[in-house]
Write an enzyme that holds these catalytic residues in place. Structure first.
Site, PDB file in Angstrom:
ATOM      1  N   LYS A 113      42.706  34.607  39.812  1.00  0.00           N
ATOM      2  CA  LYS A 113      43.639  33.958  40.337  1.00  0.00           C
ATOM      3  C   LYS A 113      44.441  34.136  38.711  1.00  0.00           C
ATOM      4  O   LYS A 113      45.498  33.481  38.046  1.00  0.00           O
ATOM      5  CB  LYS A 113      43.846  32.651  39.585  1.00  0.00           C
ATOM      6  CG  LYS A 113      43.014  32.328  41.841  1.00  0.00           C
ATOM      7  CD  LYS A 113      44.155  31.975  42.476  1.00  0.00           C
ATOM      8  CE  LYS A 113      43.413  31.566  43.430  1.00  0.00           C
ATOM      9  NZ  LYS A 113      42.254  32.051  44.282  1.00  0.00           N
TER      10      LYS A 113
HETATM   11  C1  LIG Z   1      42.805  32.047  46.117  1.00  0.00           C
HETATM   12  C2  LIG Z   1      41.330  33.503  46.273  1.00  0.00           C
HETATM   13  C3  LIG Z   1      41.612  33.990  47.073  1.00  0.00           C
HETATM   14  C4  LIG Z   1      42.589  33.721  48.246  1.00  0.00           C
HETATM   15  O1  LIG Z   1      43.975  34.136  47.516  1.00  0.00           O
HETATM   16  P1  LIG Z   1      44.930  33.650  48.492  1.00  0.00           P
HETATM   17  O2  LIG Z   1      46.640  33.867  47.231  1.00  0.00           O
HETATM   18  O3  LIG Z   1      45.195  32.097  48.685  1.00  0.00           O
HETATM   19  O4  LIG Z   1      45.567  33.980  49.610  1.00  0.00           O
HETATM   20  C5  LIG Z   1      40.677  35.475  47.291  1.00  0.00           C
HETATM   21  N1  LIG Z   1      39.445  35.123  47.232  1.00  0.00           N
HETATM   22  C6  LIG Z   1      39.517  34.443  45.632  1.00  0.00           C
HETATM   23  C7  LIG Z   1      38.211  34.907  44.584  1.00  0.00           C
HETATM   24  C8  LIG Z   1      40.484  33.393  45.545  1.00  0.00           C
HETATM   25  O5  LIG Z   1      40.204  33.006  44.052  1.00  0.00           O
END
Ligand SMILES: *Cc1c(COP(=O)(O)O)cnc(C)c1O
Length: 497
Positions: A113
């Site tokens: 993120k």
């Molecule tokens: C948010 C997240 C995901 C999923 O990503 P999306 O963009 O919501 O599909 C997968 N793994 C981790 C560690 C995340 O924080």
């Protein structure tokens, strides 16, 4: 470049407006009206570039209302060397043969993120200057664990912004919870809700589009925006790392310019994989995008049958950031693949609210299947994969990455399609120490969270990110818990209105 809405394609807004506003008035999501095209010559020119310059090259095409100085200010601030533990920002690591891992977790909160949320506050403040005439922007976040912390860290002490984060009380890992509840900054607040991520996300979306609440905020010279991947400003930074990993594979001699690659993404809200789709549409040679799910396999079912049905058991898994039954960004994919059919999208999204499900035409799901693969992983396979990769290749995966690795292995077995592949690694294993340690040792260790971190470090020799180790010494600032019905009240309380 202009943006329109998935539910009303007459709308035209600038990038700044799409980012400041977050979501379109009628509830649709902003999408670019066209995909800028990158030919091989252009991609070739990006190979010798730094991550920052690759980012500018991609973002320049989408943020056409930003000046070159504004773009530099944003990108250089976001991806500065002291914030990331790798000079490559997002390094591509070879496991063996054609299996590569794109590590997206070297940012300050140790999850992918950060790749978007380090940049979003810069994009948001520049956008607000252009469009929101001095209003304070209130960022409302629903989080399955990682977005919350990454958004708090990105927006803390940013002038003219406030940020409120809601997380499912039992739906995040202990480390994720501690990261959020100890957050510093003078414009931040965090609250747990009794419910799961879907409850939090639905409540946030309905607060956003509630005219009464919006009017009350406007009276205080404030406006809402979103740091969830419904915001275009969250998605556009993610397109960059698909170009960047491709350039790295060329640079490492693992592919030649123009060769196809496959991409595998551990998926929750469909944001990360959608960014890969955008890169493909822009001309990056991606053959198949493989969507990997955990036991909450609503997307696997959709991508194989064409029926999206969220009426099913919800599982709390060891990959909590993927425990999602309403994948918001699928709406954008449906819009593009259906040929910008806004009335179809409005209809499908209404059905999702009223019936909890919808079915698309054979043609539409066929067109999607031409570009997407799908699979899911059960919990015991996640553990086996973590253990197997650690023992065979000395590579330590977190639980989310392990889901994708396992789905990829099955994909190759089923299809024989073993061209060079990039698997997105979305979190540091230390964010999920208990699960990772249990997978490696075969039993749950009787240790507190930080002793587990130390134990994992002892066994693996993998460096512990300083930001996680330092949490030990922080005080918990936020202890509120509320029901989902009371979230709007909580917003006013936390904003001290
Ligand atoms: C948010 C997240 C995901 C999923 O990503 P999306 O963009 O919501 O599909 C997968 N793994 C981790 C560690 C995340 O924080």
């Amino acid at each position: 470049m202009l943006y329109t809405s998935t539910r009303n394609n007459k709308i035209r807004v600038s990038a700044a407006q799409a980012i400041a506003q977050g979501i379109s008035e009628e509830g649709g999501l902003f999408v670019p009206v066209e995909f800028p095209q990158f030919n091989l010559e252009k991609i070739s020119s990006m190979v010798p570039m730094s991550y920052i310059d690759r980012a500018k090259t991609v973002l320049r095409e989408y943020l056409t209302d930003f000046s070159e100085d504004e773009l530099s200010y944003c990108v250089e601030g976001a991806y500065s060397a002291e914030k990331f533990s790798s000079p490559k920002i997002a390094p591509t690591v070879n496991i063996y043969g054609n299996k590569n891992i794109l590590e997206l977790w070297h940012g300050p909160t140790c999850a992918f993120k950060d790749m978007a949320l380090q940049l979003l506050p810069y994009l948001m403040t520049v956008s607000a200057k252009k469009t929101a005439d001095g209003k304070t922007i209130v960022i409302l976040v629903a989080t399955s664990g990682d977005t919350g912390k990454a958004a708090l860290e990105g927006f803390k002490n940013v002038d003219n912004t406030k940020i409120l984060v809601f997380y499912p009380v039992d739906g995040v890992s202990p480390m994720q919870k501690l990261q959020m509840t100890t957050q510093e900054g003078n414009n931040v607040a965090v609250c747990a809700i009794n419910g799961n991520f879907d409850d939090a996300q639905s409540a946030v979306k309905s607060i956003f589009t509630n005219d009464e609440i919006k009017a009350e905020l406007a009276g205080k010279n404030m406006m809402f925006s979103s740091a969830n991947s419904i915001n275009w400003g969250r998605l556009v930074p993610q397109i960059v790392y698909y170009f960047s990993t491709y350039c790295d594979l060329v640079e490492q001699g693992r592919i030649s310019l123009g060769d196809d690659i496959n991409v595998v993404v551990p998926t929750g809200n469909f944001g990360n994989i959608l960014a890969g789709y955008y890169a493909k549409k822009m001309g990056l040679p991606i053959k198949t995008l493989v969507c990997a799910s955990n036991t909450n396999n609503v997307l696997t079912d959709f991508l194989t049958t064409g029926t999206y049905d969220k009426n099913r058991a919800f599982y709390a898994t060891s990959s909590p950031s993927m425990d999602i039954l309403i994948s918001s960004n699928l709406e954008r994919l449906l819009y593009h693949v259906s040929g910008n059919d806004d009335s179809l999208i409005s209809d499908l999204m209404n059905k999702l609210v009223t019936d909890g499900k919808y079915t698309v035409s054979d043609k539409l799901i066929g067109d999607i299947k031409a570009e997407f693969g799908a699979g899911y992983t059960v919990e015991s396979s996640v553990d086996e994969t973590i253990k197997g990769h650690f023992e065979s290749y000395h590579y330590l995966c977190d639980t989310h990455t392990a889901v994708a690795v396992k789905v990829y292995d099955e994909y190759v077995k089923d299809t024989g399609d073993d061209i060079p592949t990039v698997i997105d690694s979305t979190a540091s294993p230390y964010k999920f120490s208990k699960s990772v340690l249990t997978a490696i040792c075969g039993e749950t260790p009787e240790l507190n969270e930080f002793d587990m971190v130390d134990e994992l470090n002892r066994i693996s020799g993998v460096e512990v990110p300083a930001s996680l180790a330092n949490l030990k010494n922080k005080t918990v600032r936020f202890r509120d818990v509320c029901n989902k019905e009371d979230m709007s009240e909580m917003v006013f309380k936390l904003l001290e209105l």
